[in-house]
Design an enzyme around this catalytic site. Structure first.
Site, PDB file in Angstrom:
ATOM      1  N   MET A  35      12.465  19.174  -0.641  1.00  0.00           N
ATOM      2  CA  MET A  35      13.080  20.492  -0.414  1.00  0.00           C
ATOM      3  C   MET A  35      12.125  21.603  -0.856  1.00  0.00           C
ATOM      4  O   MET A  35      12.541  22.751  -1.064  1.00  0.00           O
ATOM      5  CB  MET A  35      14.415  20.595  -1.157  1.00  0.00           C
ATOM      6  CG  MET A  35      15.440  19.594  -0.616  1.00  0.00           C
ATOM      7  SD  MET A  35      17.131  20.060  -0.925  1.00  0.00           S
ATOM      8  CE  MET A  35      17.155  20.102  -2.715  1.00  0.00           C
ATOM      9  N   HIS A  42       6.410  15.657  -6.807  1.00  0.00           N
ATOM     10  CA  HIS A  42       6.201  15.557  -5.357  1.00  0.00           C
ATOM     11  C   HIS A  42       4.749  15.135  -5.056  1.00  0.00           C
ATOM     12  O   HIS A  42       4.513  14.286  -4.213  1.00  0.00           O
ATOM     13  CB  HIS A  42       6.445  16.911  -4.689  1.00  0.00           C
ATOM     14  CG  HIS A  42       7.842  17.438  -4.838  1.00  0.00           C
ATOM     15  ND1 HIS A  42       8.133  18.611  -5.495  1.00  0.00           N
ATOM     16  CD2 HIS A  42       9.037  16.977  -4.404  1.00  0.00           C
ATOM     17  CE1 HIS A  42       9.428  18.846  -5.452  1.00  0.00           C
ATOM     18  NE2 HIS A  42      10.004  17.871  -4.809  1.00  0.00           N
TER      19      HIS A  42
END
Ligand code: AMP
Length: 293
Positions: A35, A42
């Site tokens: 997101m 990430h």
């Protein structure tokens, strides 16, 4: 050697063309759905998947369907320019950043639901959350058709649900799990950590500390499971959390609750999972734990 800048695509049609082209060249494609508001967690997933595939697609899509009406969809951090810089730092091949209308065009009517393992834990306080996640991930995987998709251990229930979904629906994508990354002080890295004031962050650090303490008490047989969990919850409340939504132990493979007894003699690889609210921020974390009976 420094590669060229990440290719940015905003439509499913262009995404399909590019991934099909890579597949025709015999290249293996991996996908990391996110997101955005990218952080070390990430980036670690991107580096991990690069070991398994030739080309990496990262998606950034703040999915309205996985936020409840009183949650932070509107104020969820969005930082595409910074995200693109970070994607370039780890040599990402393609960023797929669709608009909401590309994912949910007018007239969209379908929901993907996984049963049983979507009950309890995060689902109790976030009704409909996992339906939102499974629906969007189904769409992203079908739009991209990657060979491998990597999800973080940080959202352990989510990973378990998505693995089950890909298996049940015969999706042509292998679902893998990337390890949980922590900030230097031990707090699980999260896009939502930016909401924390310094004082709240100090309180939040009690999450990993409490998990470790409960693990020691259970693995060393100092306290029975229920008592150790109760003590952990109480400790967190005493430290200033507004709410401890759950502190539970579940089987690592199927998320079955593990409380007192289990008909096995060898140690069971389990997970201790927690969700707690500090100030107005909801944080989650989990760690592996060995359960002996
Ligand atoms: P999000 O952008 O928060 O939806 O997360 C996108 C992916 O990154 C999910 O698979 C998460 O589980 C994963 N992720 C988020 N935080 C971490 C972390 N601290 N360590 C590892 N993976 C993470």
């Amino acid at each position: 050697m420094k590669k060229s800048s990440v290719q940015i695509i905003r439509t499913k049609k262009e995404l399909r063309v590019q991934v099909t082209d890579w597949h025709m060249q015999g290249l293996k494609v991996g996908m990391v759905p996110t997101m955005g508001a990218l952080h070390h967690g990430h980036l670690s997933l991107i580096r991990e998947i690069q070991k398994h595939v030739d080309k990496v697609v990262v998606s950034i899509f703040v999915n309205p369907k996985q936020f409840g009406p009183n949650e932070d969809f509107d104020k969820y951090p969005r930082s595409e320019t910074t995200d693109i810089k970070k994607l370039n730092e780890v040599n990402t091949d393609l960023l797929y950043a669709p608009e909401v209308s590309e994912i949910y065009p007018d007239g969209f009517l379908t929901t993907v639901t996984v049963a049983k393992i979507t009950e309890g834990l995060c689902a109790d306080k976030r009704p409909g959350h996992f339906d939102g996640v499974t629906t969007v991930v189904t769409k992203l995987l079908l739009q991209c058709l990657p060979d491998v998709a990597l999800f973080g251990e940080k959202d352990f229930q989510q990973y378990t649900v998505l693995k089950q979904m890909a298996k049940d629906l015969d999706m042509p994508t292998e679902v893998m799990c990337g390890k949980l990354i922590r900030d230097e002080d031990g707090l699980a890295t999260s896009s939502r950590n930016v909401y924390l004031t310094p004082e709240e962050r100090k309180i939040a650090l009690e999450i990993p500390k409490t998990l470790k303490q409960v693990i020691t008490e259970i693995e060393e047989g100092i306290l029975p499971i229920e008592e150790a969990l109760e003590k952990g919850k109480q400790h967190m409340m005493d430290c200033g959390f507004k709410e401890v939504q759950y502190l539970e132990i579940r089987h690592s493979d199927n998320l079955e609750p593990l409380t007192q007894t289990f008909p096995e003699t060898s140690p069971i690889l389990a997970r201790i999972l927690v969700a707690a609210v500090v100030g107005r921020t909801r944080l989650i974390d989990n760690m592996p734990i060995k359960i002996f009976f």
